[in-house]
Design a protein around this motif. Structure first.
Motif, PDB file in Angstrom:
ATOM      1  N   LEU A   1      91.169 -57.241  -2.671  1.00 57.89           N
ATOM      2  CA  LEU A   1      91.890 -56.382  -3.670  1.00 57.89           C
ATOM      3  C   LEU A   1      92.988 -55.616  -3.000  1.00 57.89           C
ATOM      4  O   LEU A   1      92.813 -55.022  -1.893  1.00 57.89           O
ATOM      5  CB  LEU A   1      91.154 -55.355  -4.462  1.00 57.89           C
ATOM      6  CG  LEU A   1      92.060 -54.548  -5.497  1.00 57.89           C
ATOM      7  CD1 LEU A   1      92.445 -55.402  -6.480  1.00 57.89           C
ATOM      8  CD2 LEU A   1      91.077 -53.355  -5.944  1.00 57.89           C
TER       9      LEU A   1
ATOM     10  N   SER B   1      86.040 -55.871  -4.798  1.00 58.00           N
ATOM     11  CA  SER B   1      86.654 -57.152  -4.170  1.00 58.00           C
ATOM     12  C   SER B   1      87.131 -56.634  -2.811  1.00 58.00           C
ATOM     13  O   SER B   1      88.197 -55.892  -2.749  1.00 58.00           O
ATOM     14  CB  SER B   1      87.536 -57.930  -4.864  1.00 58.00           C
ATOM     15  OG  SER B   1      87.966 -58.818  -4.157  1.00 58.00           O
TER      16      SER B   1
ATOM     17  N   ASN C   1      88.190 -54.561 -10.310  1.00 59.57           N
ATOM     18  CA  ASN C   1      87.755 -55.129  -8.970  1.00 59.57           C
ATOM     19  C   ASN C   1      87.689 -54.488  -7.832  1.00 59.57           C
ATOM     20  O   ASN C   1      88.195 -54.914  -6.696  1.00 59.57           O
ATOM     21  CB  ASN C   1      89.181 -56.330  -8.915  1.00 59.57           C
ATOM     22  CG  ASN C   1      89.169 -57.393  -9.769  1.00 59.57           C
ATOM     23  OD1 ASN C   1      88.552 -58.255  -9.784  1.00 59.57           O
ATOM     24  ND2 ASN C   1      89.895 -57.059 -11.081  1.00 59.57           N
TER      25      ASN C   1
ATOM     26  N   PHE D   1      93.089 -53.787 -13.964  1.00 58.22           N
ATOM     27  CA  PHE D   1      92.854 -54.799 -13.050  1.00 58.22           C
ATOM     28  C   PHE D   1      92.068 -54.265 -11.859  1.00 58.22           C
ATOM     29  O   PHE D   1      91.168 -54.667 -11.198  1.00 58.22           O
ATOM     30  CB  PHE D   1      94.004 -55.969 -12.890  1.00 58.22           C
ATOM     31  CG  PHE D   1      93.536 -56.964 -11.735  1.00 58.22           C
ATOM     32  CD1 PHE D   1      93.020 -58.109 -12.427  1.00 58.22           C
ATOM     33  CD2 PHE D   1      94.191 -56.837 -10.389  1.00 58.22           C
ATOM     34  CE1 PHE D   1      92.632 -59.048 -11.336  1.00 58.22           C
ATOM     35  CE2 PHE D   1      93.712 -57.838  -9.556  1.00 58.22           C
ATOM     36  CZ  PHE D   1      93.029 -58.955 -10.183  1.00 58.22           C
TER      37      PHE D   1
ATOM     38  N   MET E   1      96.974 -59.946  -3.842  1.00 51.64           N
ATOM     39  CA  MET E   1      96.078 -60.342  -5.034  1.00 51.64           C
ATOM     40  C   MET E   1      96.609 -60.034  -6.353  1.00 51.64           C
ATOM     41  O   MET E   1      96.617 -60.634  -7.379  1.00 51.64           O
ATOM     42  CB  MET E   1      94.683 -59.700  -4.771  1.00 51.64           C
ATOM     43  CG  MET E   1      93.659 -59.984  -5.856  1.00 51.64           C
ATOM     44  SD  MET E   1      92.175 -59.451  -5.455  1.00 51.64           S
ATOM     45  CE  MET E   1      91.093 -59.970  -6.797  1.00 51.64           C
ATOM     46  N   ILE E   2      97.154 -58.728  -6.313  1.00 54.12           N
ATOM     47  CA  ILE E   2      97.827 -58.385  -7.637  1.00 54.12           C
ATOM     48  C   ILE E   2      98.935 -58.936  -8.092  1.00 54.12           C
ATOM     49  O   ILE E   2      99.268 -59.321  -9.100  1.00 54.12           O
ATOM     50  CB  ILE E   2      97.827 -56.606  -7.400  1.00 54.12           C
ATOM     51  CG1 ILE E   2      96.572 -56.030  -7.245  1.00 54.12           C
ATOM     52  CG2 ILE E   2      98.486 -56.224  -8.755  1.00 54.12           C
ATOM     53  CD1 ILE E   2      96.785 -54.556  -6.892  1.00 54.12           C
ATOM     54  N   CYS E   3      99.950 -59.285  -6.905  1.00 52.79           N
ATOM     55  CA  CYS E   3     101.214 -59.851  -7.394  1.00 52.79           C
ATOM     56  C   CYS E   3     100.810 -61.317  -7.785  1.00 52.79           C
ATOM     57  O   CYS E   3     101.538 -61.551  -8.570  1.00 52.79           O
ATOM     58  CB  CYS E   3     101.922 -59.935  -5.900  1.00 52.79           C
ATOM     59  SG  CYS E   3     102.636 -58.496  -5.511  1.00 52.79           S
ATOM     60  N   ALA E   4      99.958 -61.985  -7.118  1.00 52.43           N
ATOM     61  CA  ALA E   4      99.515 -63.241  -7.758  1.00 52.43           C
ATOM     62  C   ALA E   4      99.038 -63.235  -9.051  1.00 52.43           C
ATOM     63  O   ALA E   4      99.388 -64.287  -9.781  1.00 52.43           O
ATOM     64  CB  ALA E   4      98.560 -64.110  -6.665  1.00 52.43           C
ATOM     65  N   ARG E   5      98.096 -62.403  -9.184  1.00 50.50           N
ATOM     66  CA  ARG E   5      97.548 -62.408 -10.564  1.00 50.50           C
ATOM     67  C   ARG E   5      98.542 -61.885 -11.654  1.00 50.50           C
ATOM     68  O   ARG E   5      98.376 -62.454 -12.916  1.00 50.50           O
ATOM     69  CB  ARG E   5      96.436 -61.126 -10.497  1.00 50.50           C
ATOM     70  CG  ARG E   5      95.590 -60.696 -11.876  1.00 50.50           C
ATOM     71  CD  ARG E   5      95.171 -62.025 -12.707  1.00 50.50           C
ATOM     72  NE  ARG E   5      94.410 -61.588 -13.881  1.00 50.50           N
ATOM     73  CZ  ARG E   5      95.050 -61.460 -14.998  1.00 50.50           C
ATOM     74  NH1 ARG E   5      96.434 -61.992 -15.271  1.00 50.50           N
ATOM     75  NH2 ARG E   5      94.413 -61.172 -16.017  1.00 50.50           N
ATOM     76  N   PHE E   6      99.513 -61.152 -11.298  1.00 53.62           N
ATOM     77  CA  PHE E   6     100.459 -60.738 -12.485  1.00 53.62           C
ATOM     78  C   PHE E   6     101.664 -61.307 -12.142  1.00 53.62           C
ATOM     79  O   PHE E   6     102.780 -61.168 -13.072  1.00 53.62           O
ATOM     80  CB  PHE E   6     100.595 -59.197 -12.534  1.00 53.62           C
ATOM     81  CG  PHE E   6      99.255 -58.637 -13.087  1.00 53.62           C
ATOM     82  CD1 PHE E   6      99.043 -58.330 -14.417  1.00 53.62           C
ATOM     83  CD2 PHE E   6      98.340 -58.222 -12.228  1.00 53.62           C
ATOM     84  CE1 PHE E   6      98.095 -57.655 -14.880  1.00 53.62           C
ATOM     85  CE2 PHE E   6      97.272 -57.599 -12.701  1.00 53.62           C
ATOM     86  CZ  PHE E   6      97.027 -57.412 -13.856  1.00 53.62           C
TER      87      PHE E   6
END
Length: 335
Positions: free
Chosen positions: A226, A223, A220, A216, A230-235
């Motif tokens: 990033l 972005s 990205n 990921f 953002m990573i915590c929300a995505r996963f």
């Protein structure tokens, strides 16, 4: 029919001349310095075979110190991965993340786009040099694997890879150039399969998450948003879980910065149209807010400004000497 091209190093009988020739031969990849145990005797030597898309070979090296600086990587503009299988001897590899010991039957991975230093005893090793792109899906993880070591003692795939590599090197001298492409394709495929996962000691679930997050991040990098949120929300991860995944990388922000700069180096050295890209375009494409902060970060990492990086197709000629053919092969590999 012609045979597979080979580059050989054989030492001069005079130790001083032999050492000078040896440092020139390795100059396309490393700067070399002696250590107290260095002895440039008749036992040192090196063979490299050009299979078109990759190089393979073997080396018997004296005790020595090897260094590849960020400035050297930037000046040469290559994006290759060197993997060595130690047959005899020991060493210590140092990157900006870790210091790792190498022993007999160990593979060690070098991302030639990154700085590294190695101190070793007298060593016999089998080598494979591959352009990053040849490794397919595994190429995205080379940044994390730089300077890492994996053994063959309990890894069956690594054993198969090592055996195949040794057999190819042993028999290249008896084969025609028509065989080279098939041998190279098989070697590259085995290499990609044998590479360890970046978090190889973690549990299966943790490893799967780590690989997904790293993929990921790679997808990205451009972005500006990033980051941990953002990573915590995505996963659906907690910050503690995310930080645990990147503890060995000095945290997720450090890992992202590292990936952005590595991607910037790739864009600068091998742009799609073959010409020099605008520095500002590279900065924005890799998630930096402005050219100035990008240039500062790049210089801290590589020791030179982005504008000083060589483009692959117009790279600065490497130093001449005993290794001039090897240097040309390294430059042209993957073009």
């Amino acid at each position: 029919m012609s045979g597979i091209p080979v580059d050989r190093f054989a030492p001069d009988l005079d130790p001083a001349a032999a050492w000078k020739a040896w440092t020139e031969h390795l100059a396309p990849i490393f700067d070399v310095r002696p250590v107290p145990e260095t002895h440039a005797g008749p036992e040192i030597g090196m063979r490299s075979y050009n299979l078109g898309s990759i190089l393979v070979g073997e080396v018997s090296a004296p005790a020595q110190m090897l260094e590849r600086s960020g400035r050297m990587a930037a000046r040469q503009g290559v994006d290759h991965v060197l993997i060595q299988l130690y047959r005899r001897g020991t060493g210590v590899v140092r990157t900006d993340r870790a210091e790792v010991e190498i022993g007999p039957s160990d593979f060690v991975i070098y991302d030639l786009a990154q700085p590294v230093a190695i101190t070793s005893s007298a060593v016999t090793a089998t080598n494979i040099l591959v352009p990053r792109v040849v490794l397919g899906d595994r190429a995205a993880h080379i940044d994390s694997l730089h300077g890492s070591v994996f053994g063959t003692a309990s890894d069956r795939v690594a054993q198969i890879f090592g055996s195949y590599l040794s057999e190819v090197v042993a028999h290249c001298g008896d084969l025609t150039i028509q065989r080279a492409a098939g041998l190279a394709q098989a070697a590259a495929s085995l290499c990609a399969t044998a590479l360890p996962n970046p978090s190889g000691d973690a549990a299966v679930t943790e490893r799967r998450i780590g690989l997904a997050v790293r993929t990921f991040i790679q997808d990205n990098l451009g972005s500006p948003d990033l980051g941990p949120e953002m990573i915590c929300a995505r996963f659906g991860l907690s910050r503690a879980t995310l930080y645990r995944q990147f503890a060995a990388d000095d945290g997720v922000q450090s890992y992202i910065r590292h990936c952005r700069l590595a991607q910037a180096m790739r864009l600068l050295t091998a742009p799609p149209d073959g010409g020099r890209p605008r520095i500002s375009s590279v900065a924005y494409a890799t998630g930096f807010s402005d050219e100035r902060s990008f240039s500062r970060a790049f210089k801290r990492r590589y020791g030179c400004l982005p504008r000083d990086v060589a483009v692959r197709r117009v790279v600065e000629p490497l130093r001449s000497g005993a290794g001039h053919q090897l240097g040309e092969w390294v430059q042209r590999l993957g073009l």
